[in-house]
Write a protein that holds these residues in place. Structure first.
Motif, PDB file in Angstrom:
ATOM      1  N   UNK A  83     -71.726  -5.767 -10.416  1.00 51.06           N
ATOM      2  CA  UNK A  83     -72.269  -7.112 -10.479  1.00 51.06           C
ATOM      3  C   UNK A  83     -73.003  -7.519  -9.209  1.00 51.06           C
ATOM      4  N   UNK A  84     -73.450  -8.786  -9.206  1.00 49.29           N
ATOM      5  CA  UNK A  84     -74.233  -9.321  -8.092  1.00 49.29           C
ATOM      6  C   UNK A  84     -73.678 -10.668  -7.637  1.00 49.29           C
ATOM      7  N   UNK A  85     -73.922 -10.950  -6.374  1.00 52.43           N
ATOM      8  CA  UNK A  85     -73.612 -12.260  -5.795  1.00 52.43           C
ATOM      9  C   UNK A  85     -74.670 -12.566  -4.744  1.00 52.43           C
ATOM     10  N   UNK A  86     -74.920 -13.851  -4.525  1.00 52.58           N
ATOM     11  CA  UNK A  86     -75.780 -14.261  -3.415  1.00 52.58           C
ATOM     12  C   UNK A  86     -75.006 -15.192  -2.504  1.00 52.58           C
ATOM     13  N   UNK A  87     -74.872 -14.780  -1.253  1.00 54.29           N
ATOM     14  CA  UNK A  87     -74.239 -15.616  -0.246  1.00 54.29           C
ATOM     15  C   UNK A  87     -75.301 -16.440   0.473  1.00 54.29           C
ATOM     16  N   UNK A  88     -74.925 -17.651   0.836  1.00 54.42           N
ATOM     17  CA  UNK A  88     -75.804 -18.530   1.604  1.00 54.42           C
ATOM     18  C   UNK A  88     -75.081 -18.977   2.862  1.00 54.42           C
ATOM     19  N   UNK A  89     -75.855 -19.239   3.886  1.00 51.96           N
ATOM     20  CA  UNK A  89     -75.301 -19.730   5.148  1.00 51.96           C
ATOM     21  C   UNK A  89     -76.248 -20.804   5.678  1.00 51.96           C
ATOM     22  N   UNK A  90     -75.746 -22.008   5.752  1.00 47.99           N
ATOM     23  CA  UNK A  90     -76.541 -23.124   6.274  1.00 47.99           C
ATOM     24  C   UNK A  90     -76.148 -23.377   7.718  1.00 47.99           C
ATOM     25  N   UNK A  91     -77.157 -23.462   8.564  1.00 52.79           N
ATOM     26  CA  UNK A  91     -76.930 -23.670   9.995  1.00 52.79           C
ATOM     27  C   UNK A  91     -77.320 -25.070  10.413  1.00 52.79           C
ATOM     28  N   UNK A  92     -76.562 -25.627  11.319  1.00 56.71           N
ATOM     29  CA  UNK A  92     -76.920 -26.889  11.955  1.00 56.71           C
ATOM     30  C   UNK A  92     -76.780 -26.703  13.455  1.00 56.71           C
ATOM     31  N   UNK A  93     -77.522 -27.517  14.176  1.00 58.63           N
ATOM     32  CA  UNK A  93     -77.483 -27.361  15.616  1.00 58.63           C
ATOM     33  C   UNK A  93     -78.844 -26.947  16.149  1.00 58.63           C
ATOM     34  N   UNK A  94     -78.824 -26.276  17.266  1.00 57.87           N
ATOM     35  CA  UNK A  94     -80.058 -26.041  17.993  1.00 57.87           C
ATOM     36  C   UNK A  94     -80.727 -24.708  17.682  1.00 57.87           C
ATOM     37  N   UNK A  95     -82.055 -24.799  17.496  1.00 53.70           N
ATOM     38  CA  UNK A  95     -82.927 -23.623  17.561  1.00 53.70           C
ATOM     39  C   UNK A  95     -82.595 -22.530  16.552  1.00 53.70           C
ATOM     40  N   UNK A  96     -82.272 -22.911  15.323  1.00 53.79           N
ATOM     41  CA  UNK A  96     -81.996 -21.885  14.308  1.00 53.79           C
ATOM     42  C   UNK A  96     -83.161 -20.920  14.176  1.00 53.79           C
ATOM     43  N   UNK A  97     -84.366 -21.430  14.150  1.00 51.69           N
ATOM     44  CA  UNK A  97     -85.533 -20.585  13.901  1.00 51.69           C
ATOM     45  C   UNK A  97     -85.833 -19.634  15.040  1.00 51.69           C
ATOM     46  N   UNK A  98     -85.166 -19.772  16.168  1.00 48.18           N
ATOM     47  CA  UNK A  98     -85.383 -18.876  17.301  1.00 48.18           C
ATOM     48  C   UNK A  98     -84.276 -17.837  17.434  1.00 48.18           C
ATOM     49  N   UNK A  99     -83.343 -17.850  16.495  1.00 53.18           N
ATOM     50  CA  UNK A  99     -82.187 -16.966  16.593  1.00 53.18           C
ATOM     51  C   UNK A  99     -82.219 -15.866  15.537  1.00 53.18           C
ATOM     52  N   UNK A 100     -81.869 -14.650  15.936  1.00 52.66           N
ATOM     53  CA  UNK A 100     -81.570 -13.630  14.941  1.00 52.66           C
ATOM     54  C   UNK A 100     -80.248 -13.985  14.269  1.00 52.66           C
ATOM     55  N   UNK A 101     -80.144 -13.623  13.001  1.00 52.03           N
ATOM     56  CA  UNK A 101     -78.951 -13.924  12.218  1.00 52.03           C
ATOM     57  C   UNK A 101     -78.395 -12.640  11.613  1.00 52.03           C
ATOM     58  N   UNK A 102     -77.113 -12.666  11.325  1.00 53.04           N
ATOM     59  CA  UNK A 102     -76.497 -11.487  10.727  1.00 53.04           C
ATOM     60  C   UNK A 102     -75.397 -11.848   9.760  1.00 53.04           C
ATOM     61  N   UNK A 103     -75.077 -10.884   8.928  1.00 49.94           N
ATOM     62  CA  UNK A 103     -73.892 -10.941   8.071  1.00 49.94           C
ATOM     63  C   UNK A 103     -72.976  -9.792   8.469  1.00 49.94           C
ATOM     64  N   UNK A 104     -71.719 -10.092   8.631  1.00 52.35           N
ATOM     65  CA  UNK A 104     -70.701  -9.105   8.938  1.00 52.35           C
ATOM     66  C   UNK A 104     -69.531  -9.328   8.002  1.00 52.35           C
ATOM     67  N   UNK A 105     -68.666  -8.334   7.875  1.00 50.59           N
ATOM     68  CA  UNK A 105     -67.540  -8.471   6.954  1.00 50.59           C
ATOM     69  C   UNK A 105     -66.288  -7.846   7.535  1.00 50.59           C
ATOM     70  N   UNK A 106     -65.155  -8.298   7.003  1.00 54.84           N
ATOM     71  CA  UNK A 106     -63.875  -7.760   7.435  1.00 54.84           C
ATOM     72  C   UNK A 106     -62.968  -7.627   6.228  1.00 54.84           C
ATOM     73  N   UNK A 107     -62.575  -6.405   5.958  1.00 59.17           N
ATOM     74  CA  UNK A 107     -61.643  -6.117   4.881  1.00 59.17           C
ATOM     75  C   UNK A 107     -60.218  -6.136   5.426  1.00 59.17           C
TER      76      UNK A 107
END
Length: 124
Positions: A16-40
């Motif tokens: 199957x499929x899923x789409x995760x979303x992450x909304x950011x607030x605060x400073x300079x989102x557009x100047x930051x690299x972003x990542x997804x990490x996981x922990x089992x």
């Protein structure tokens, strides 16, 4: 300061499929690299995917290449993780994270700000 809030996790059958979303607030989102990490359970936190400040480059863990896609919409201060062909071994808590610089990172220590995580469970 940057606050990150993930959503979109849940229970899904293998394949199957899923789409995760992450909304950011605060400073300079557009100047930051972003990542997804996981922990089992019982495992260390691991890198899943990353995207540069403008979305021009992406990087993926070998285990998810060809199945997951990271993207971002700077106008909405949001980063996404589209997950397809999910496997039971993808089961984990997925975290959205932000760097302090525009370049990507592939280690948990590369990231400065973290969301609270969203659970993804792949099971029949």
């Amino acid at each position: 300061q940057v606050q990150l809030v993930e959503s979109g996790g849940g229970l899904v059958q293998p394949g199957g499929s899923l789409r995760l979303s992450c909304v950011a607030s605060g400073r300079a989102f557009s100047k930051r690299a972003m990542g997804w990490l996981r922990q089992a359970p019982g495992k260390e936190r691991e890198f899943v995917a990353a995207i540069t400040w403008n979305g021009g480059r992406t990087d993926y863990a070998d285990s998810v290449k060809g199945r997951f896609t990271i993207s971002r919409d700077n106008a909405k201060n949001t980063v996404y993780l589209q997950m397809s062909s999910l496997k039971p071994e993808d089961t984990a808590v997925y975290y959205c994270a932000a760097r302090n610089i525009p370049a990507m990172g592939d280690r948990p220590d590369d990231y400065y700000y973290w969301g609270q995580g969203t659970q993804v469970t792949v099971s029949s």
